[in-house]
Design an enzyme around this catalytic site. Structure first.
Site, PDB file in Angstrom:
ATOM      1  N   ASP A 186     -30.588  31.395 -50.689  1.00 32.87           N
ATOM      2  CA  ASP A 186     -30.978  30.087 -50.184  1.00 32.87           C
ATOM      3  C   ASP A 186     -31.355  29.229 -51.390  1.00 32.87           C
ATOM      4  O   ASP A 186     -31.768  29.750 -52.429  1.00 32.87           O
ATOM      5  CB  ASP A 186     -32.166  30.244 -49.231  1.00 32.87           C
ATOM      6  CG  ASP A 186     -32.580  28.917 -48.632  1.00 32.87           C
ATOM      7  OD1 ASP A 186     -31.693  28.195 -48.159  1.00 32.87           O
ATOM      8  OD2 ASP A 186     -33.775  28.601 -48.651  1.00 32.87           O
ATOM      9  N   ASP A 196     -36.839  32.481 -48.601  1.00 34.68           N
ATOM     10  CA  ASP A 196     -38.293  32.337 -48.746  1.00 34.68           C
ATOM     11  C   ASP A 196     -39.068  33.192 -47.752  1.00 34.68           C
ATOM     12  O   ASP A 196     -40.288  33.260 -47.813  1.00 34.68           O
ATOM     13  CB  ASP A 196     -38.724  30.871 -48.622  1.00 34.68           C
ATOM     14  CG  ASP A 196     -38.330  30.255 -47.282  1.00 34.68           C
ATOM     15  OD1 ASP A 196     -38.080  31.007 -46.321  1.00 34.68           O
ATOM     16  OD2 ASP A 196     -38.277  29.019 -47.198  1.00 34.68           O
ATOM     17  N   ASP A 219     -36.174  31.781 -43.220  1.00 32.87           N
ATOM     18  CA  ASP A 219     -34.910  32.524 -43.287  1.00 32.87           C
ATOM     19  C   ASP A 219     -34.990  33.908 -42.656  1.00 32.87           C
ATOM     20  O   ASP A 219     -34.164  34.773 -42.960  1.00 32.87           O
ATOM     21  CB  ASP A 219     -34.469  32.661 -44.750  1.00 32.87           C
ATOM     22  CG  ASP A 219     -34.191  31.311 -45.384  1.00 32.87           C
ATOM     23  OD1 ASP A 219     -33.479  30.513 -44.766  1.00 32.87           O
ATOM     24  OD2 ASP A 219     -34.701  31.056 -46.495  1.00 32.87           O
TER      25      ASP A 219
END
Length: 623
Positions: A320, A520, A524
């Site tokens: 991410d 994180d 997610d």
């Protein structure tokens, strides 16, 4: 040395003296045979009585085919065929090997205990106007504790008085101190370096960061890797097979060759001593335990040896963007008003994002405060109603009777609003009022200092594909990916889109490769759980990160990702070395024993010596 180890050493010395006396009497005197037998029995009782007793107890439990039984059988068998010295030698050198093994295992566990020595022993809590020293378990939420310089912070909380610098290395592996002041979070396990601080407790000790970390490391051994499960199954079938082969070796060749049975019984006893699988059974779990402990000292928490083994086989790493590769500290860089003033445009954004805790919302509030001098968290919200937030799109709200839309370009298209696209890199927030486009605000995020190096390291260490996923617009995502050196980037993704991308990559990986997702740990969670291994970045103090991921990196440094992969690979390499070495030596000596080339002394080395060498090799995983 422990008391148990000292006792074992005294037993070995006493048995060794009697054994040496038996050798001297046998070689330099004409003493009757029963003298040698008596000395052998005395030496055997000194060094082997506990082994005999364990074998008998295990027989009663139905655990016949263990190493105690094999050693007892070999030693008694040697006495039975008249090889008194060899029978004593088996037990004596087995006990020496056990002592070395015990010391090696104790050193390994001691090293891990030192690495994880972050559990505080007491807490100074405010009671009736005075600070009293109590057990951390007695402290409750909202209690106030005093942490003096040099002390560990016993429980998580918020600093309400004082300022200091914190050594966070026990949690994060980070060597640089971290400054802390009033209003900031203090995490248990960190060491207060300078000033005294008072902390209002926010979590009980059992729920604190230090307790969660210790529980993770201590319980990691319960989640076994494929290698450990293989060794467990292997030992279950291996021992009965070799005992059966020893019986065959003692009975069949004398019948076929018409030779004396005692020579073949002797070979069968040697075969049994060599066959003990303790080198594998002990060293393999110890290698994984050492790797998990070594990773913990670097601020990387691996929840089990199964995840360690999986991470070592990482082939595709999916990351991410926000909070993983970038700082996640957004700043308003440009304001593009269309039908209102800059201040009015920013004010509409602040009202729309008023209840959101997203970093973008915080950056808008900060910019509004800087522009107007008014704290955005204290504005009058009496006219704000029906706030509706759609993840990955934006916010819809009613402000003083007018409909406010604040969000991305998808949000504008959903309500068929003609907007002016912003092509600059960054996150763009579009604003509409009563279906009329009011303008846009550009928010930018910075790369983390070590992000570029982290990507370069992963490429260097053989990660085949590096993929970045982001909800940002195409231009912004591609610009960040270009700076990082990532060739594969997917933009404008909703949370469900990220799951779909990971599922696609799972189908594209090779047979032995693994897909790793790094996020994180808060937003997610679905993607973290879907990948082969989920890594949560910046999990320091984040319950959501610790719960959602298989691996938790306790500091916001992308460079910890390749470091974690390297630690796992080196640990798995040590495991493989031990398996190949132990099995290789066993097979060679089993063949030598079956053909009468190896004697009982060499048999003891093949068992105990290999165990000690494998354990010492396993301890390298700690470093």
């Amino acid at each position: 040395m422990t008391k148990k180890q000292k006792k074992a050493l005294r037993k070995i010395i006493a048995g060794g003296v009697v054994f040496a006396a038996a050798l001297l009497v046998g070689h330099f005197t004409e003493a009757p045979w029963y003298v040698n037998l008596a000395l052998g029995i005395i030496a055997m009782c000194i060094v082997g009585l506990d082994i005999f007793w364990k074998a008998v107890k295990n027989l009663g439990k139905g655990q016949m085919l263990d190493e105690n039984f094999l050693m007892t059988l070999a030693a008694v068998g040697a006495f039975f065929i008249g090889d008194y010295t060899e029978g004593v030698a088996v037990m004596l050198f087995y006990q020496i090997g056990e002592l070395f093994q015990s010391c090696a295992v104790a050193k390994s566990r001691r090293s891990i205990a030192e690495l994880m020595d972050i559990r505080p022993d007491s807490a100074n809590v405010l009671r009736d106007g005075e600070f009293v020293c109590v057990d951390p378990y007695e402290v409750k939420v909202e209690d106030v504790i005093l942490v003096k310089p040099g002390e560990k912070i016993p429980l998580d909380g918020i600093v309400i008085e004082g300022k200091s610098s914190m050594d966070t290395s026990p949690l994060t592996g980070e060597s640089l101190p971290r400054n802390i002041k009033e209003g900031e979070e203090a995490l248990s396990g960190c060491v207060n370096l300078s000033g005294a601080i008072q902390v209002r407790v926010t979590k009980e000790f059992g729920e604190s960061t230090v307790s969660k970390i210790l529980d993770l490391v201590e319980n990691a051994s319960e989640k076994k890797s494929k290698s450990e499960n293989f060794i467990t199954k292997f030992a279950r079938y291996y021992t009965p097979i070799v005992v059966g082969l020893a019986v065959v070796l003692a009975v069949i060749p004398p019948l076929i060759l018409q030779e004396g049975i005692w020579e073949w019984v002797h070979r069968a006893l040697i075969f049994l001593v060599i066959s003990c699988p303790c080198a594998l059974v002990i060293s393999i779990p110890l290698s994984f335990f050492g790797g998990i402990g070594g990773a913990s000292s670097k601020g990387v928490l691996i929840k089990g040896s199964n995840y360690l083994e999986t991470l070592a086989r990482a082939e595709i790493v999916v990351m991410d963007k926000t909070g993983t590769l970038t700082k996640g500290t957004f700043e308003v860089t440009h304001i593009f008003p269309e039908k209102c003033s800059r201040e009015e445009l920013l004010k509409l954004c602040v009202y729309g994002e008023y209840y959101s805790q997203h970093p973008i919302a915080q950056s808008l509030k900060k910019a509004y405060g800087t522009m107007t001098g008014i704290d955005a968290n204290g504005i009058d919200t009496a006219g704000l109603k029906d706030v509706e937030e759609i993840s990955g799109h934006g916010v819809r709200a009613i402000l003083d009777g007018a409909e406010i839309l604040v969000g991305n370009d998808k949000w504008m298209r959903q309500f068929q609003i003609a907007y002016v696209p912003v092509k600059q890199a960054g996150t763009v927030v579009y604003v509409a009022k009563n279906k009329e486009y009011m303008g846009s605000i550009l928010i930018s995020d910075e790369l983390k200092a070590d992000a570029v190096q982290a990507i370069a390291d992963m490429k260097q260490w053989g990660i085949k594909r590096l993929v970045m996923l982001t909800g940002d617009q195409k231009e912004a995502g591609e610009q960040i990916a270009g700076k990082l050196g990532i060739d594969e980037v997917y933009t404008q993704l909703l949370p469900k889109d990220k799951v779909e991308q990971v599922e696609r990559l799972l189908n594209e990986k090779s047979k032995d490769g693994m897909v790793v997702f790094v996020g994180d740990g808060i937003n997610d969670a679905p993607v973290l759980s879907r990948a082969d291994v989920g890594i949560a970045m910046g999990g320091l103090g984040s319950d959501a990160a610790i719960e959602a991921a298989d691996v938790v990196i306790m500091h916001d440094e992308p460079s910890k990702i390749p470091q974690a992969i390297l630690i796992c690979r080196k640990t798995l390499s040590i495991v493989r070395q031990n398996i190949v070495f132990a099995l290789g030596v066993k097979i060679v000596f089993l063949i030598m024993g079956a053909f009468g080339v190896a004697n009982m002394w060499e048999a003891v080395f093949a068992d105990v010596g290999v165990s000690v060498i494998a354990i010492l090799n396993a301890m390298r995983a700690l470093r």
